[in-house]
Design an enzyme around this catalytic site. Structure first.
Site, PDB file in Angstrom:
ATOM      1  N   LYS A 128       0.789  -0.709  -0.172  1.00  0.00           N
ATOM      2  CA  LYS A 128      -0.240   0.091  -0.311  1.00  0.00           C
ATOM      3  C   LYS A 128       1.192   1.500   0.112  1.00  0.00           C
ATOM      4  O   LYS A 128       0.942   1.908  -0.730  1.00  0.00           O
ATOM      5  CB  LYS A 128      -1.006   0.179   1.591  1.00  0.00           C
ATOM      6  CG  LYS A 128      -1.819  -1.208   1.345  1.00  0.00           C
ATOM      7  CD  LYS A 128      -2.753  -1.220   2.662  1.00  0.00           C
ATOM      8  CE  LYS A 128      -2.509  -0.807   4.174  1.00  0.00           C
ATOM      9  NZ  LYS A 128      -1.654  -2.317   4.099  1.00  0.00           N
ATOM     10  N   ARG A 159      -9.082   0.945   9.121  1.00  0.00           N
ATOM     11  CA  ARG A 159      -9.466  -0.408   8.914  1.00  0.00           C
ATOM     12  C   ARG A 159     -10.225  -1.412   9.879  1.00  0.00           C
ATOM     13  O   ARG A 159     -10.386  -2.283  10.020  1.00  0.00           O
ATOM     14  CB  ARG A 159      -8.033  -0.165  10.255  1.00  0.00           C
ATOM     15  CG  ARG A 159      -6.863  -0.945   9.950  1.00  0.00           C
ATOM     16  CD  ARG A 159      -5.387   0.031   9.860  1.00  0.00           C
ATOM     17  NE  ARG A 159      -4.435  -1.509   9.483  1.00  0.00           N
ATOM     18  CZ  ARG A 159      -3.493  -0.920   9.292  1.00  0.00           C
ATOM     19  NH1 ARG A 159      -3.297   0.140   8.875  1.00  0.00           N
ATOM     20  NH2 ARG A 159      -2.532  -1.237   9.932  1.00  0.00           N
ATOM     21  N   ARG A 216      11.898  -5.558   4.163  1.00  0.00           N
ATOM     22  CA  ARG A 216      11.381  -4.185   4.503  1.00  0.00           C
ATOM     23  C   ARG A 216      12.563  -3.458   5.640  1.00  0.00           C
ATOM     24  O   ARG A 216      12.995  -4.160   6.219  1.00  0.00           O
ATOM     25  CB  ARG A 216       9.883  -3.698   4.887  1.00  0.00           C
ATOM     26  CG  ARG A 216      10.402  -2.433   5.049  1.00  0.00           C
ATOM     27  CD  ARG A 216       8.594  -1.763   4.957  1.00  0.00           C
ATOM     28  NE  ARG A 216       7.389  -2.795   6.255  1.00  0.00           N
ATOM     29  CZ  ARG A 216       6.315  -2.569   5.762  1.00  0.00           C
ATOM     30  NH1 ARG A 216       5.879  -1.576   5.657  1.00  0.00           N
ATOM     31  NH2 ARG A 216       5.981  -2.882   7.165  1.00  0.00           N
ATOM     32  N   ARG A 237      11.573  -2.239  10.984  1.00  0.00           N
ATOM     33  CA  ARG A 237      10.302  -1.946  11.906  1.00  0.00           C
ATOM     34  C   ARG A 237      10.324  -2.194  13.328  1.00  0.00           C
ATOM     35  O   ARG A 237      10.305  -3.156  12.959  1.00  0.00           O
ATOM     36  CB  ARG A 237       9.163  -1.424  11.339  1.00  0.00           C
ATOM     37  CG  ARG A 237       8.804  -0.120  10.867  1.00  0.00           C
ATOM     38  CD  ARG A 237       7.662   0.042   9.610  1.00  0.00           C
ATOM     39  NE  ARG A 237       6.398  -0.644  10.442  1.00  0.00           N
ATOM     40  CZ  ARG A 237       5.519  -0.587   9.615  1.00  0.00           C
ATOM     41  NH1 ARG A 237       5.151   0.113   8.357  1.00  0.00           N
ATOM     42  NH2 ARG A 237       3.905  -1.010  10.298  1.00  0.00           N
ATOM     43  N   ARG A 253      -0.749  -9.192  13.162  1.00  0.00           N
ATOM     44  CA  ARG A 253      -1.184  -8.157  12.205  1.00  0.00           C
ATOM     45  C   ARG A 253      -1.972  -8.716  11.439  1.00  0.00           C
ATOM     46  O   ARG A 253      -3.159  -8.010  10.526  1.00  0.00           O
ATOM     47  CB  ARG A 253      -0.058  -7.724  11.404  1.00  0.00           C
ATOM     48  CG  ARG A 253       0.938  -6.534  12.632  1.00  0.00           C
ATOM     49  CD  ARG A 253       2.254  -6.141  12.353  1.00  0.00           C
ATOM     50  NE  ARG A 253       2.004  -4.781  11.606  1.00  0.00           N
ATOM     51  CZ  ARG A 253       3.306  -4.945  10.273  1.00  0.00           C
ATOM     52  NH1 ARG A 253       4.510  -5.068  10.639  1.00  0.00           N
ATOM     53  NH2 ARG A 253       2.839  -4.226   9.293  1.00  0.00           N
TER      54      ARG A 253
HETATM   55  P1  AP5 Z   1       4.965  -1.839   1.703  1.00  0.00           P
HETATM   56  O1  AP5 Z   1       4.776  -0.690   0.781  1.00  0.00           O
HETATM   57  O2  AP5 Z   1       5.487  -1.085   2.928  1.00  0.00           O
HETATM   58  O3  AP5 Z   1       3.631  -2.231   1.934  1.00  0.00           O
HETATM   59  P2  AP5 Z   1       2.098  -1.724   3.268  1.00  0.00           P
HETATM   60  O4  AP5 Z   1       1.202  -2.514   2.961  1.00  0.00           O
HETATM   61  O5  AP5 Z   1       2.239  -0.042   3.313  1.00  0.00           O
HETATM   62  O6  AP5 Z   1       2.588  -2.801   4.345  1.00  0.00           O
HETATM   63  P3  AP5 Z   1       2.838  -1.662   5.857  1.00  0.00           P
HETATM   64  O7  AP5 Z   1       3.637  -3.306   7.053  1.00  0.00           O
HETATM   65  O8  AP5 Z   1       3.388  -0.518   5.984  1.00  0.00           O
HETATM   66  O9  AP5 Z   1       1.100  -1.948   6.360  1.00  0.00           O
HETATM   67  P4  AP5 Z   1       0.581  -1.444   7.623  1.00  0.00           P
HETATM   68  O10 AP5 Z   1      -0.620  -1.933   7.253  1.00  0.00           O
HETATM   69  O11 AP5 Z   1       1.114  -3.158   8.407  1.00  0.00           O
HETATM   70  O12 AP5 Z   1       0.960  -0.553   8.629  1.00  0.00           O
HETATM   71  P5  AP5 Z   1       0.901   0.681   9.062  1.00  0.00           P
HETATM   72  O13 AP5 Z   1       2.328   1.696   9.041  1.00  0.00           O
HETATM   73  O14 AP5 Z   1      -0.522   0.980   8.199  1.00  0.00           O
HETATM   74  O15 AP5 Z   1       6.038  -2.935   1.422  1.00  0.00           O
HETATM   75  C1  AP5 Z   1       5.843  -4.032   2.509  1.00  0.00           C
HETATM   76  C2  AP5 Z   1       7.260  -4.058   2.191  1.00  0.00           C
HETATM   77  O16 AP5 Z   1       7.566  -4.650   0.417  1.00  0.00           O
HETATM   78  C3  AP5 Z   1       8.530  -2.960   1.515  1.00  0.00           C
HETATM   79  O17 AP5 Z   1       9.897  -3.374   2.097  1.00  0.00           O
HETATM   80  C4  AP5 Z   1       8.400  -2.887   0.165  1.00  0.00           C
HETATM   81  O18 AP5 Z   1       9.671  -2.163  -0.855  1.00  0.00           O
HETATM   82  C5  AP5 Z   1       7.949  -4.151  -0.447  1.00  0.00           C
HETATM   83  N1  AP5 Z   1       7.501  -4.287  -2.102  1.00  0.00           N
HETATM   84  C6  AP5 Z   1       6.416  -3.236  -1.981  1.00  0.00           C
HETATM   85  N2  AP5 Z   1       5.876  -4.033  -3.002  1.00  0.00           N
HETATM   86  C7  AP5 Z   1       6.557  -4.910  -3.676  1.00  0.00           C
HETATM   87  C8  AP5 Z   1       6.309  -5.804  -4.787  1.00  0.00           C
HETATM   88  N3  AP5 Z   1       5.806  -5.508  -5.805  1.00  0.00           N
HETATM   89  N4  AP5 Z   1       7.575  -6.794  -4.570  1.00  0.00           N
HETATM   90  C9  AP5 Z   1       8.687  -7.153  -3.951  1.00  0.00           C
HETATM   91  N5  AP5 Z   1       8.676  -6.070  -2.891  1.00  0.00           N
HETATM   92  C10 AP5 Z   1       7.478  -4.954  -2.258  1.00  0.00           C
HETATM   93  O19 AP5 Z   1      -0.193   0.947   9.944  1.00  0.00           O
HETATM   94  C11 AP5 Z   1       0.890   0.108  11.460  1.00  0.00           C
HETATM   95  C12 AP5 Z   1       0.569   0.122  12.620  1.00  0.00           C
HETATM   96  O20 AP5 Z   1      -0.120   1.648  13.206  1.00  0.00           O
HETATM   97  C13 AP5 Z   1      -0.862  -0.703  12.529  1.00  0.00           C
HETATM   98  O21 AP5 Z   1      -0.466  -1.697  12.969  1.00  0.00           O
HETATM   99  C14 AP5 Z   1      -1.913  -0.530  14.019  1.00  0.00           C
HETATM  100  O22 AP5 Z   1      -1.592  -0.529  15.030  1.00  0.00           O
HETATM  101  C15 AP5 Z   1      -1.447   1.308  13.314  1.00  0.00           C
HETATM  102  N6  AP5 Z   1      -2.955   2.075  12.598  1.00  0.00           N
HETATM  103  C16 AP5 Z   1      -2.446   2.515  11.721  1.00  0.00           C
HETATM  104  N7  AP5 Z   1      -3.421   2.872  11.385  1.00  0.00           N
HETATM  105  C17 AP5 Z   1      -3.999   2.489  11.878  1.00  0.00           C
HETATM  106  C18 AP5 Z   1      -6.249   2.638  11.774  1.00  0.00           C
HETATM  107  N8  AP5 Z   1      -6.406   3.265  10.775  1.00  0.00           N
HETATM  108  N9  AP5 Z   1      -6.295   2.125  12.455  1.00  0.00           N
HETATM  109  C19 AP5 Z   1      -5.866   1.750  13.692  1.00  0.00           C
HETATM  110  N10 AP5 Z   1      -4.587   1.287  13.789  1.00  0.00           N
HETATM  111  C20 AP5 Z   1      -4.079   1.615  12.471  1.00  0.00           C
END
Ligand code: AP5
Length: 210
Positions: free
Chosen positions: A13, A88, A123, A156, A167
């Site tokens: 994402k 979410r 990552r 991270r 997660r």
């Molecule tokens: P990346 O693009 O970083 O993936 P992502 O889907 O953004 O993953 P996240 O782990 O950041 O999502 P998340 O939803 O768990 O975390 P968030 O920060 O929102 O890609 C991942 C890796 O793969 C990277 O190294 C990238 O380079 C690589 N990659 C990408 N595409 C690729 C491809 N095609 N091929 C190969 N490699 C590839 O949330 C973190 C925490 O915050 C949550 O756990 C929660 O505690 C809190 N939080 C955030 N939002 C909320 C909410 N709305 N409600 C409640 N709690 C929340």
């Protein structure tokens, strides 16, 4: 364009949000990035959510709705926005509706768990500007150093194997119901998300431009 990005942790994402933002000229709003910035700055919010983030649990719906409401009020969001990682829960989606936050499209990044486990273990994130790299799929030009701001990259705390498992469970229990929620509204579009970054980006724009 007002777009929601939905998908399991590591689905890509954040990576695709940057391409969409650059191409469409609209900001990508990541609640995860906002919360991590608060943790880093040790603000009252950061201190409140630090342990939840590290454990892979969700932050409360009220906190999320407050921070996204404030961010959406900024003028750069007037032409459109990308919501990365929010909503979410169905309660957050309903809360956004109550705030009259408009959404045109929800992109669902569809990918098997095993593929994201491999992505998350490789990552490397920038603690300063939050840029995302991957040791093999998207390596920085200089090993261990952020391409954008030259800060040392880190893993991270929630990218450890145990926390990634939690997660994924949290996604299934609390976030997956949004697939039906946005399907029922007729705005869910599925992006098959295995393959290279470039292949997924091409699918994203095929879907957005269809
Ligand atoms: P990346 O693009 O970083 O993936 P992502 O889907 O953004 O993953 P996240 O782990 O950041 O999502 P998340 O939803 O768990 O975390 P968030 O920060 O929102 O890609 C991942 C890796 O793969 C990277 O190294 C990238 O380079 C690589 N990659 C990408 N595409 C690729 C491809 N095609 N091929 C190969 N490699 C590839 O949330 C973190 C925490 O915050 C949550 O756990 C929660 O505690 C809190 N939080 C955030 N939002 C909320 C909410 N709305 N409600 C409640 N709690 C929340």
């Amino acid at each position: 364009m007002r777009i929601i990005l939905l998908g399991v942790p590591g689905a890509g994402k954040g990576t695709q949000a940057e391409f969409i933002s650059n191409r469409l000229g609209i900001p990508a709003l990541s609640t995860g990035n906002m919360l991590r910035a608060a943790v880093k700055a040790e603000t009252p919010l950061g201190l409140q959510v630090k342990d939840l983030l590290a454990a892979g649990e969700l932050v409360s719906d009220d906190i999320i709705l407050n921070i996204i409401k404030e961010r959406l009020a900024e003028p750069d969001c007037n032409p459109g926005y990308i919501l990365d990682g929010v909503p979410r829960t169905v309660a957050q989606a309903e809360g956004l509706e109550a705030l009259e936050v408009e959404v045109d499209t929800c992109l669902f990044f569809d990918i098997p768990d095993q593929a994201v486990i491999d992505r998350l273990s490789g990552r490397r994130s920038c603690p300063e500007c939050q840029a995302v790299h991957h040791i093999t799929a998207n390596p920085p030009q200089t090993e261990g150093i952020c391409d954008v701001c030259s800060t040392a990259l880190v893993q991270r705390p929630d990218d450890t194997t145990d926390t990634v498992g939690r997660r994924l469970e949290v996604f299934r229990e609390q976030t997956a119901p949004l697939i039906d929620f946005y399907t029922a509204k007729g705005i869910l579009k599925v992006v098959p998300s295995e393959g290279t970054v470039e292949e997924v980006t091409a699918r994203v724009f095929d879907v957005l431009e269809a």
